[in-house]
Design an enzyme around this catalytic site. Structure first.
Site, mmCIF file in Angstrom:
data_model
loop_
_atom_site.group_PDB
_atom_site.id
_atom_site.type_symbol
_atom_site.label_atom_id
_atom_site.label_comp_id
_atom_site.label_asym_id
_atom_site.label_seq_id
_atom_site.Cartn_x
_atom_site.Cartn_y
_atom_site.Cartn_z
ATOM 1 N N LYS A 217 39.404 60.931 125.646
ATOM 2 C CA LYS A 217 40.759 60.780 126.192
ATOM 3 C C LYS A 217 40.810 59.500 127.010
ATOM 4 O O LYS A 217 40.077 59.344 127.991
ATOM 5 C CB LYS A 217 41.113 61.987 127.052
ATOM 6 N N LYS A 270 42.598 60.955 121.852
ATOM 7 C CA LYS A 270 43.931 60.863 122.439
ATOM 8 C C LYS A 270 44.070 59.579 123.227
ATOM 9 O O LYS A 270 43.177 59.278 124.010
ATOM 10 C CB LYS A 270 44.105 62.068 123.365
HETATM 11 C C1 PBG Z 1 46.855 66.384 131.387
HETATM 12 C C2 PBG Z 1 47.423 65.818 130.147
HETATM 13 C C3 PBG Z 1 48.138 64.624 129.944
HETATM 14 C C4 PBG Z 1 48.530 64.609 128.612
HETATM 15 C C5 PBG Z 1 48.028 65.755 128.034
HETATM 16 N N1 PBG Z 1 47.322 66.485 128.980
HETATM 17 C C6 PBG Z 1 48.567 63.585 130.897
HETATM 18 C C7 PBG Z 1 47.622 62.719 131.569
HETATM 19 O O1 PBG Z 1 46.419 62.728 131.345
HETATM 20 O O2 PBG Z 1 48.121 61.989 132.428
HETATM 21 C C8 PBG Z 1 49.370 63.549 127.946
HETATM 22 C C9 PBG Z 1 50.128 63.980 126.744
HETATM 23 C C10 PBG Z 1 51.229 63.093 126.334
HETATM 24 O O3 PBG Z 1 51.424 61.973 126.856
HETATM 25 O O4 PBG Z 1 51.963 63.508 125.423
HETATM 26 N N2 PBG Z 1 45.766 65.736 131.926
#
Ligand code: PBG
Length: 344
Positions: A217, A270
């Site tokens: 991520k 992601k």
């Molecule tokens: C929680 C999380 C996030 C997303 C999914 N789980 C936000 C982040 O890390 O700030 C982002 C998903 C999206 O942008 O559609 N940590």
């Protein structure tokens, strides 16, 4: 290929050597297989189906609430009753699963809303599992929408403290498990969290509950609209000390390997489209199902450009999803899930 002068060519039409040379020049003509739509469909390498998708949903407190998210047209913050209705529709479309994000009543330093057995997510899980049979319910397991400061963990000395955060994540996962969720998806990027969550689940008789690890991520600007949707923007600083540097591909392989070693059943990359190389490499190197999250910013950019008439929204939507599957994703989390199925 031999120069044509050296071949003894029968020439029934009596055409000259010059013409034969011209005609024989492109032996390979890929356009032959593109001549019509049926032919193109026959030789298509990548096909999207409803089963490819997981639809993200935002659950908020209250009843009868369905509030559109400004930066994500067609997506809503919904109370549990509305989410259940939405899930019926999702299932009727043949989409196999949803991933739930919760907005709590109150936020605090210890993210207590995340592991409240009567929290929004927990109530939503119970309601969906009771009313929409066989829909796979995935819960995002993170603290950022539950902490008053918006970070994904406990703050100590101005930064997110890894090991004390693990305990809160384990409590959150256990609470979601007790509510009856089908898959837990930790998205916090703390070191060692998959191991701690796996152990906690196993010790509590949830040995068969799978973990979908947000393994690679990235610290991405593409999460902007989501932070409005989940009210989870960090109140100070950024997430660069726990989410990955967008410049790194090899590090992603290491993150994925660690999560698998700790017990992940599926892995995720992601965002999706800016990281197709990572998806592709993950698919080559690991045997677990690979999920890719087409995040909020990827969605909103396409919708905004479409609304301006600058691109054909439906066409770009399908092209973007195809690219993610072609790169190697077995599963795509996308806000386009319902729209895309409508076009298949
Ligand atoms: C929680 C999380 C996030 C997303 C999914 N789980 C936000 C982040 O890390 O700030 C982002 C998903 C999206 O942008 O559609 N940590």
């Amino acid at each position: 290929m031999l120069p044509s002068e050296e071949i003894d060519l029968p020439s029934p039409t009596g055409c000259s050597i010059i013409t034969i040379e011209l005609m024989s020049f492109p032996i390979d003509r890929p356009r032959r297989l593109r001549s019509n739509i049926t032919m193109r469909r026959m030789v298509r390498e990548t096909r999207l189906t409803a089963e490819d998708f997981v639809y993200p949903l935002f659950v908020c407190p209250g009843e009868g609430v369905k509030q559109e998210i400004e930066a994500m047209p067609g997506n809503y913050q919904m109370s549990v009753d509305e989410v259940v209705e939405e899930c019926r529709e999702v299932q009727a479309l043949g989409i196999p699963g949803v991933i739930l994000f919760g907005l709590p009543d109150t936020k605090d330093l210890k993210a207590s809303g995340a592991y409240d057995d009567d929290g929004t997510i927990q109530r939503a899980i119970r309601a969906i599992k009771a009313e929409v049979k066989d829909l796979v319910v995935i819960s995002d397991c993170c603290l950022c929408s539950y902490t008053s400061h918006g970070h994904c963990g406990q703050i100590e000395d101005g930064d997110v403290d890894n090991d004390s955060t693990l305990k809160l994540l384990a409590k959150t996962a256990l609470s979601q498990a007790r509510s009856g969720v089908d898959i837990i998806a930790p998205s916090d990027m703390m070191d060692g969290r998959i191991g701690v969550i796996r152990e906690t689940l196993d010790c509590n008789n949830f040995t068969d509950l799978p973990i979908l690890a947000y393994a690679a991520k990235y610290a991405s600007g593409f999460y902007g609209p989501f932070r409005e949707a989940a009210k989870s923007a960090p109140q100070f600083g950024d997430r660069n000390s726990y989410q990955m540097d967008p410049a790194n591909q090899r590090e992603a392989m290491r993150e994925i390997e660690l999560d698998i070693d700790e017990g992940a059943d599926m892995i995720m990359v992601k965002p999706a489209m800016p990281y197709l190389d990572v998806i592709h490499r993950a698919k080559q190197e690991f045997d677990l199902p690979v999920a890719a999250y087409q995040v909020s910013g990827e969605f909103s950019m396409i919708v905004a450009a479409g609304q301006n008439g600058w691109i054909d929204q439906q066409r770009v939507m399908m092209e973007s999803l195809t690219s993610i599957k072609r790169a190697g994703a077995d599963l795509i989390l996308t806000y386009f899930a319902k729209d895309a199925v409508g076009l298949l």
